[in-house]
Design an enzyme around this catalytic site. Sequence first.
Site, PDB file in Angstrom:
ATOM      1  N   ARG A 216       0.842  -1.203   0.000  1.00  0.00           N
ATOM      2  CA  ARG A 216       0.000   0.000   0.000  1.00  0.00           C
ATOM      3  C   ARG A 216       0.873   1.247   0.000  1.00  0.00           C
ATOM      4  O   ARG A 216       1.958   1.253   0.597  1.00  0.00           O
ATOM      5  CB  ARG A 216      -0.935   0.001   1.196  1.00  0.00           C
ATOM      6  CG  ARG A 216      -0.256   0.084   2.549  1.00  0.00           C
ATOM      7  CD  ARG A 216      -0.984  -0.678   3.615  1.00  0.00           C
ATOM      8  NE  ARG A 216      -0.780  -2.114   3.504  1.00  0.00           N
ATOM      9  CZ  ARG A 216      -1.173  -2.986   4.429  1.00  0.00           C
ATOM     10  NH1 ARG A 216      -1.793  -2.570   5.499  1.00  0.00           N
ATOM     11  NH2 ARG A 216      -0.971  -4.269   4.272  1.00  0.00           N
ATOM     12  N   ASP A 221      -4.041   3.785  10.660  1.00  0.00           N
ATOM     13  CA  ASP A 221      -4.902   3.001  11.545  1.00  0.00           C
ATOM     14  C   ASP A 221      -5.128   3.732  12.859  1.00  0.00           C
ATOM     15  O   ASP A 221      -4.208   4.374  13.396  1.00  0.00           O
ATOM     16  CB  ASP A 221      -4.265   1.638  11.867  1.00  0.00           C
ATOM     17  CG  ASP A 221      -4.244   0.710  10.671  1.00  0.00           C
ATOM     18  OD1 ASP A 221      -5.238   0.678   9.938  1.00  0.00           O
ATOM     19  OD2 ASP A 221      -3.218   0.029  10.472  1.00  0.00           O
TER      20      ASP A 221
END
Length: 282
Positions: A216, A221
């Site tokens: 990615r 997060d």
Amino acid sequence: MYSHEAKDKIIIEKLEIYAYHGVYPEEKRKGQVFLVNAVLETDVHRAGAEDRIEHTTDYGAVCMFIDGWMKMNTKYTLEAVAENLARDILLNFHLVRGLDLEICKPEAPIPLPFESVSVRIHRGWHRVYLGIGSNLGDRETYIANAVQALQAHPRIRLVRVSDIIETEPYGGVEQGNFLNGVIQAETLLEPEELLEALHEIENGAGRERVQHWGPRTLDLDILFYDKLVYESDSLVIPHPDLQNRRFVLEPLSRIAPNYRHPLSGRTMLQELQELEKSSPPM
């Protein structure tokens, strides 16, 4: 739901303001009296000890701000008045950690005897820890741009950013090494709103969700949100796999070694030590 770091309070009661909020055209044309009650959570110890107003929140300035805001803005509902006014008080008075705000409408158009109608909310700053990583393209630039995007968000304040470390991929997918770090921030966003903001930043970096645990350009997060334990279809807090991720625990242990996991009760340093016992580094 907000952080209760400040135990002291400054209380404003029945602040009278003539403003132009309401569903009916006549309410916006003629206006009416509103009463505002506000409880500001802030630390007044230093101001009390040193007797200096610059170390506290000037309640007179808050009253004038509320008066100006309610006169300059026009909303249909009390809910919108309360929500937006609370946000702007918290953004403009940096020593205020939390806020109880009540907007009363004693002249509401109700064809029955009544004393007042009001909306009462409480809002405040939340402490959050975010994981950040990249293993595609110009990893350093993706991470730097994400930090800048978070810094530019009107309802997020960055507190500190950990050193960025290089780590091997996690999850069994063959791919390039990651750059990883942790960000401590404060936010006025609720958990799902924060998740949406992080997804927008990821999308801006060209993030594609093709393969679980795959490569990615940018990964953001939510690790912790205050001491909240939360689960929805799209979000779990604390991050459910945090205790097994060295690439998270190492930077977390550097910027928040004594922060305790709300479920395990262990500090971040203890979590890292437990992980090293079960899977010592190569």
